[in-house]
Design a protein around this motif. Sequence first.
Motif, PDB file in Angstrom:
ATOM      1  N   VAL A   4       0.849  -1.183   0.000  1.00 52.93           N
ATOM      2  CA  VAL A   4       0.000   0.000   0.000  1.00 52.93           C
ATOM      3  C   VAL A   4       0.887   1.236   0.000  1.00 52.93           C
ATOM      4  O   VAL A   4       1.715   1.417   0.884  1.00 52.93           O
ATOM      5  N   VAL A   5       0.709   2.068  -1.020  1.00 48.84           N
ATOM      6  CA  VAL A   5       1.426   3.340  -1.107  1.00 48.84           C
ATOM      7  C   VAL A   5       0.601   4.352  -0.338  1.00 48.84           C
ATOM      8  O   VAL A   5      -0.513   4.692  -0.733  1.00 48.84           O
ATOM      9  N   ASP A   6       1.156   4.799   0.782  1.00 49.46           N
ATOM     10  CA  ASP A   6       0.448   5.730   1.661  1.00 49.46           C
ATOM     11  C   ASP A   6       0.794   7.160   1.254  1.00 49.46           C
ATOM     12  O   ASP A   6       1.840   7.688   1.608  1.00 49.46           O
ATOM     13  N   LEU A   7      -0.102   7.785   0.516  1.00 44.26           N
ATOM     14  CA  LEU A   7       0.151   9.133   0.024  1.00 44.26           C
ATOM     15  C   LEU A   7      -0.083  10.194   1.101  1.00 44.26           C
ATOM     16  O   LEU A   7       0.181  11.372   0.863  1.00 44.26           O
ATOM     17  N   ALA A   8      -0.532   9.789   2.268  1.00 48.94           N
ATOM     18  CA  ALA A   8      -0.740  10.745   3.356  1.00 48.94           C
ATOM     19  C   ALA A   8       0.532  10.993   4.154  1.00 48.94           C
ATOM     20  O   ALA A   8       0.540  11.795   5.067  1.00 48.94           O
ATOM     21  N   THR A   9       1.619  10.335   3.802  1.00 51.80           N
ATOM     22  CA  THR A   9       2.861  10.459   4.582  1.00 51.80           C
ATOM     23  C   THR A   9       3.362  11.895   4.646  1.00 51.80           C
ATOM     24  O   THR A   9       3.926  12.298   5.642  1.00 51.80           O
ATOM     25  N   LEU A  10       3.183  12.650   3.597  1.00 51.82           N
ATOM     26  CA  LEU A  10       3.690  14.027   3.614  1.00 51.82           C
ATOM     27  C   LEU A  10       2.937  14.884   4.617  1.00 51.82           C
ATOM     28  O   LEU A  10       3.532  15.720   5.295  1.00 51.82           O
ATOM     29  N   SER A  11       1.634  14.683   4.741  1.00 44.32           N
ATOM     30  CA  SER A  11       0.905  15.475   5.727  1.00 44.32           C
ATOM     31  C   SER A  11       1.332  15.080   7.139  1.00 44.32           C
ATOM     32  O   SER A  11       1.416  15.925   8.026  1.00 44.32           O
ATOM     33  N   LEU A  12       1.657  13.807   7.349  1.00 39.16           N
ATOM     34  CA  LEU A  12       2.162  13.380   8.652  1.00 39.16           C
ATOM     35  C   LEU A  12       3.535  13.988   8.943  1.00 39.16           C
ATOM     36  O   LEU A  12       3.885  14.225  10.085  1.00 39.16           O
ATOM     37  N   ALA A  13       4.301  14.227   7.889  1.00 36.32           N
ATOM     38  CA  ALA A  13       5.638  14.792   8.058  1.00 36.32           C
ATOM     39  C   ALA A  13       5.589  16.299   8.289  1.00 36.32           C
ATOM     40  O   ALA A  13       6.618  16.936   8.430  1.00 36.32           O
ATOM     41  N   GLY A  14       4.407  16.878   8.315  1.00 33.40           N
ATOM     42  CA  GLY A  14       4.274  18.292   8.635  1.00 33.40           C
ATOM     43  C   GLY A  14       4.137  19.212   7.440  1.00 33.40           C
ATOM     44  O   GLY A  14       4.135  20.427   7.590  1.00 33.40           O
ATOM     45  N   HIS A  31       7.589   8.931  -7.561  1.00 37.56           N
ATOM     46  CA  HIS A  31       8.719   8.104  -7.121  1.00 37.56           C
ATOM     47  C   HIS A  31       8.243   6.994  -6.180  1.00 37.56           C
ATOM     48  O   HIS A  31       8.691   5.841  -6.294  1.00 37.56           O
ATOM     49  N   MET A  32       7.346   7.310  -5.255  1.00 35.76           N
ATOM     50  CA  MET A  32       6.820   6.301  -4.328  1.00 35.76           C
ATOM     51  C   MET A  32       6.104   5.186  -5.101  1.00 35.76           C
ATOM     52  O   MET A  32       6.280   4.001  -4.800  1.00 35.76           O
ATOM     53  N   ARG A  33       5.304   5.575  -6.084  1.00 36.81           N
ATOM     54  CA  ARG A  33       4.584   4.585  -6.895  1.00 36.81           C
ATOM     55  C   ARG A  33       5.568   3.709  -7.681  1.00 36.81           C
ATOM     56  O   ARG A  33       5.414   2.492  -7.741  1.00 36.81           O
ATOM     57  N   ASP A  34       6.570   4.369  -8.301  1.00 40.01           N
ATOM     58  CA  ASP A  34       7.561   3.626  -9.087  1.00 40.01           C
ATOM     59  C   ASP A  34       8.360   2.659  -8.220  1.00 40.01           C
ATOM     60  O   ASP A  34       8.642   1.529  -8.628  1.00 40.01           O
ATOM     61  N   GLU A  35       8.716   3.095  -7.025  1.00 38.70           N
ATOM     62  CA  GLU A  35       9.472   2.231  -6.106  1.00 38.70           C
ATOM     63  C   GLU A  35       8.627   1.027  -5.683  1.00 38.70           C
ATOM     64  O   GLU A  35       9.122  -0.099  -5.617  1.00 38.70           O
ATOM     65  N   ALA A  36       7.344   1.253  -5.425  1.00 39.10           N
ATOM     66  CA  ALA A  36       6.454   0.136  -5.070  1.00 39.10           C
ATOM     67  C   ALA A  36       6.374  -0.864  -6.220  1.00 39.10           C
ATOM     68  O   ALA A  36       6.449  -2.078  -6.007  1.00 39.10           O
ATOM     69  N   LYS A  37       6.247  -0.353  -7.451  1.00 32.43           N
ATOM     70  CA  LYS A  37       6.189  -1.243  -8.620  1.00 32.43           C
ATOM     71  C   LYS A  37       7.481  -2.039  -8.764  1.00 32.43           C
ATOM     72  O   LYS A  37       7.456  -3.233  -9.062  1.00 32.43           O
ATOM     73  N   ALA A  38       8.616  -1.384  -8.552  1.00 31.73           N
ATOM     74  CA  ALA A  38       9.911  -2.067  -8.665  1.00 31.73           C
ATOM     75  C   ALA A  38      10.054  -3.152  -7.605  1.00 31.73           C
ATOM     76  O   ALA A  38      10.525  -4.262  -7.896  1.00 31.73           O
ATOM     77  N   GLN A  39       9.640  -2.852  -6.369  1.00 33.97           N
ATOM     78  CA  GLN A  39       9.726  -3.847  -5.298  1.00 33.97           C
ATOM     79  C   GLN A  39       8.846  -5.056  -5.607  1.00 33.97           C
ATOM     80  O   GLN A  39       9.259  -6.203  -5.430  1.00 33.97           O
TER      81      GLN A  39
END
Length: 137
Positions: A4-14, A31-39
């Motif tokens: 699961v790509v959690d796109l809310a991480t940036l709001s958690l980071a402030g 980049h997050m989506r591409d990294e998930a696909k690669a993994q």
Amino acid sequence: MLHVVDLATLSLAGYSPEMTLSPATSEMFTHMRDEAKAQMARVKAAHPHVRTLIREGSPRAAILDVAEAEGADLIVMGTHGRTGLARVLFGSVAEHVVRMSPIPVFTVRGAESRPATPRRRGRRTAARRAAGSRKAR
């Protein structure tokens, strides 16, 4: 296998809501989506029989939704083993899934969250007990 790509991480980071709409943030999401696909491609290459899924959104909801949609009879998931302030700030996805899932959940603590050396809790091994009893004689 679900990632699961959690796109809310940036709001958690402030980051402010305006910042999350910026081109740089969009690039980060890509980049997050591409990294998930690669993994997941690496998992698929190593284990061709494994079905891989990628979802975006809240990991808590996505894990439970996919388990229901797929008719899963067991959820196996990793946990970071966070405690204290980190747990308060980031929450515990594993704990939420364990509490809310109608099916069994098996959690595996990640290697990075394990203590470097095993803790001894005052237990004496048989060899230490034997050595101690010889000294008492």
